[in-house]
Design an enzyme around this catalytic site. Structure first.
Site, PDB file in Angstrom:
ATOM      1  N   LYS A 210       0.850  -1.193   0.211  1.00 23.15           N
ATOM      2  CA  LYS A 210      -0.101  -0.063  -0.042  1.00 23.15           C
ATOM      3  C   LYS A 210       0.776   1.463   0.070  1.00 23.15           C
ATOM      4  CE  LYS A 210      -3.625   2.453   2.438  1.00 23.15           C
ATOM      5  NZ  LYS A 210      -4.640   2.444   3.483  1.00 23.15           N
ATOM      6  N   ARG A 220     -10.764  10.498   2.029  1.00 21.22           N
ATOM      7  CA  ARG A 220     -10.640  11.299   3.108  1.00 21.22           C
ATOM      8  C   ARG A 220     -11.971  12.189   3.222  1.00 21.22           C
ATOM      9  NH1 ARG A 220      -4.508  11.614   3.072  1.00 21.22           N
ATOM     10  NH2 ARG A 220      -4.294   9.447   3.098  1.00 21.22           N
ATOM     11  N   ARG A 231       1.156  10.098   5.545  1.00 21.45           N
ATOM     12  CA  ARG A 231       1.306   8.896   6.294  1.00 21.45           C
ATOM     13  C   ARG A 231       2.457   8.025   5.594  1.00 21.45           C
ATOM     14  NH1 ARG A 231      -3.918   8.304   7.871  1.00 21.45           N
ATOM     15  NH2 ARG A 231      -5.603   8.279   6.526  1.00 21.45           N
ATOM     16  N   GLU A 247       6.917  -6.727   1.616  1.00 19.89           N
ATOM     17  CA  GLU A 247       6.053  -6.625   2.293  1.00 19.89           C
ATOM     18  C   GLU A 247       4.908  -7.746   2.021  1.00 19.89           C
ATOM     19  OE1 GLU A 247       5.060  -4.474   4.531  1.00 19.89           O
ATOM     20  OE2 GLU A 247       6.026  -2.560   4.272  1.00 19.89           O
ATOM     21  N   LYS A 262      -2.372  -1.641  -3.726  1.00 19.95           N
ATOM     22  CA  LYS A 262      -3.110  -0.436  -3.573  1.00 19.95           C
ATOM     23  C   LYS A 262      -2.168   0.999  -3.681  1.00 19.95           C
ATOM     24  CE  LYS A 262      -6.265   1.881  -0.477  1.00 19.95           C
ATOM     25  NZ  LYS A 262      -6.718   2.038   0.768  1.00 19.95           N
ATOM     26  N   SER A 288     -10.393   5.766  -4.599  1.00 18.92           N
ATOM     27  CA  SER A 288     -11.155   6.987  -4.640  1.00 18.92           C
ATOM     28  C   SER A 288     -10.737   7.740  -5.588  1.00 18.92           C
ATOM     29  CB  SER A 288     -11.344   7.587  -3.537  1.00 18.92           C
ATOM     30  OG  SER A 288     -10.153   8.175  -2.941  1.00 18.92           O
TER      31      SER A 288
HETATM   32  C1  PBG Z   1      -7.095   3.371   5.673  1.00 20.71           C
HETATM   33  C2  PBG Z   1      -7.657   3.425   4.262  1.00 20.71           C
HETATM   34  C3  PBG Z   1      -7.602   4.247   3.094  1.00 20.71           C
HETATM   35  C4  PBG Z   1      -8.150   4.002   2.104  1.00 20.71           C
HETATM   36  C5  PBG Z   1      -8.628   2.554   2.363  1.00 20.71           C
HETATM   37  N1  PBG Z   1      -8.003   2.165   3.687  1.00 20.71           N
HETATM   38  C6  PBG Z   1      -7.023   5.793   3.338  1.00 20.71           C
HETATM   39  C7  PBG Z   1      -5.530   5.975   3.406  1.00 20.71           C
HETATM   40  O1  PBG Z   1      -4.809   4.997   3.598  1.00 20.71           O
HETATM   41  O2  PBG Z   1      -5.088   6.929   3.501  1.00 20.71           O
HETATM   42  C8  PBG Z   1      -8.224   4.658   0.895  1.00 20.71           C
HETATM   43  C9  PBG Z   1      -9.192   4.152  -0.289  1.00 20.71           C
HETATM   44  C10 PBG Z   1      -9.516   5.002  -1.447  1.00 20.71           C
HETATM   45  O3  PBG Z   1      -8.933   5.839  -1.375  1.00 20.71           O
HETATM   46  O4  PBG Z   1     -10.662   4.586  -2.113  1.00 20.71           O
HETATM   47  N2  PBG Z   1      -8.147   2.944   6.428  1.00 20.71           N
END
Ligand code: PBG
Length: 339
Positions: A210, A220, A231, A247, A262, A288
């Site tokens: 990720k 968000r 992050r 990982e 992801k 997203s």
């Molecule tokens: C963290 C999480 C995120 C997403 C899924 N799980 C946000 C992040 O890591 O900042 C993002 C998913 C998306 O953008 O559709 N709980």
């Protein structure tokens, strides 16, 4: 040049493209809604408030319990294999340790229990196992300081919270938990905790590779994130691919049943490499920002929405994903039904 010498191809790849039946007959990749996962947002609001739109994700909403149940039913009827629930707590329920995410009475755990009660094993119920929706600072873990007094996200203290959260989700009825916080050792800590509590059959879909990504922007908004900053201390650097393989290997060794890459579209090369080394099923998350980009271009009339959706999902499968998480899961499943 005399025409008898003209080059006439005898190898003609176009033969397999002559009509739809021929194209379907020779396609290497098929989309199957059973392997789609629909991520859903459930907000801690009374049913009377109704579903709330998310402006940067047109067509995606923050559900209440009753609109969630209707949407799950629609997904199930379209053949979607799983949902992935994300909780949106009330602002006043957020705290430094994300305790509302662990509380059996918190919005996410209540939603898991409600869906399981309603649908049993007809659709798989997965939950996001991460603190960020529930912390008042918006980070995926608990804050701490290193021996020199520098602020850090405390890896090992966070593992305790994830273990408790995964256990609460399993107790609520989740078929699968999905740790997405990129803390080292999270899969093992969760596996041990679930097993010790008799939840040997609750599986773990690990967000293994990720990346810290600009494409999470609309998410968000969707969860009302409180995050300031980024992050990058725990999510991966876009410039790297080898650490994705490390990982993924660690998560497999720690007991992950499914591994994930992801975001999706900017990381198809990572997905391909993970798919080549993984002995367990591989998922990809169309995040997203990817949804927002395609939606916005389609809204402007610059691209055609439905074929763009299907092409983007096909790309994930072709790159090696067995499972795809997409906000278009129900839409795409219906499109496949219609042919
Ligand atoms: C963290 C999480 C995120 C997403 C899924 N799980 C946000 C992040 O890591 O900042 C993002 C998913 C998306 O953008 O559709 N709980």
């Amino acid at each position: 040049m005399p025409s008898s010498d003209a080059f006439i191809p005898f190898r003609r790849p176009r033969r397999l493209r002559t009509n739809p039946v021929m194209r379907n007959f020779t396609a290497e990749t098929d989309l199957n809604p059973n392997r789609f996962v629909l991520p859903m947002f459930i907000a801690d609001r009374p049913d009377a408030a109704g579903a709330q739109p998310i402006s940067s994700l047109p067509g995606v909403v923050q559900h209440t319990e009753s609109t969630m149940l209707r949407a799950v039913e629609e997904a199930m009827e379209a053949g979607v294999g799983a949902i992935d629930l994300f909780g949106v707590p009330k602002e006043e329920d957020k705290d430094a340790t994300g305790s509302a995410g662990i509380d059996a009475g918190g919005v996410l755990n209540r939603a898991i229990a409600t869906v399981r009660r309603e649908f049993g094993n007809e659709i798989l119920v997965m939950a996001d196992t991460c603190l960020d929706e529930f912390t008042d600072h918006g980070h995926c873990g608990v804050l701490g300081t290193d021996p020199l007094g520098e602020a850090i996200i405390d890896n090992d203290a966070t593992l305790e919270a994830y273990a408790a959260m995964a256990l609460a989700q399993a107790d609520a009825g989740a078929h699968m938990v999905s740790p997405s916080g990129m803390m080292d050792g999270q899969v093992r800590r969760i596996r041990e905790t679930l097993d010790a509590a008799g939840h040997q059959n609750v599986s773990i879909m690990a967000y293994s590779a990720k990346y810290a990504s600009a494409f999470y922007g609309p998410f968000r908004e969707a969860v009302g994130s409180s995050l300031q900053g980024d992050r990058r201390q725990y999510q991966q650097d876009a410039r790297n691919v080898r650490e994705s393989l490390l990982e993924t290997q660690l998560d497999i060794d720690e007991g992950a049943d499914i591994v994930m890459v992801k975001p999706g579209m900017p990381y198809l090369d990572v997905l391909r490499q993970v798919a080549e080394m993984s002995p367990v099923p591989v998922a990809a998350y169309q995040v997203s920002g990817e949804y927002a980009m395609i939606s916005a271009a389609a809204e402007k009339g610059w691209i055609d929405l439905e074929p763009a959706i299907m092409e983007s999902l096909t790309g994930f499968h072709r790159a090696g994903a067995d499972i795809v998480l997409t906000y278009w899961a129900t839409t795409a499943a219906k499109l496949l039904r219609q042919g």
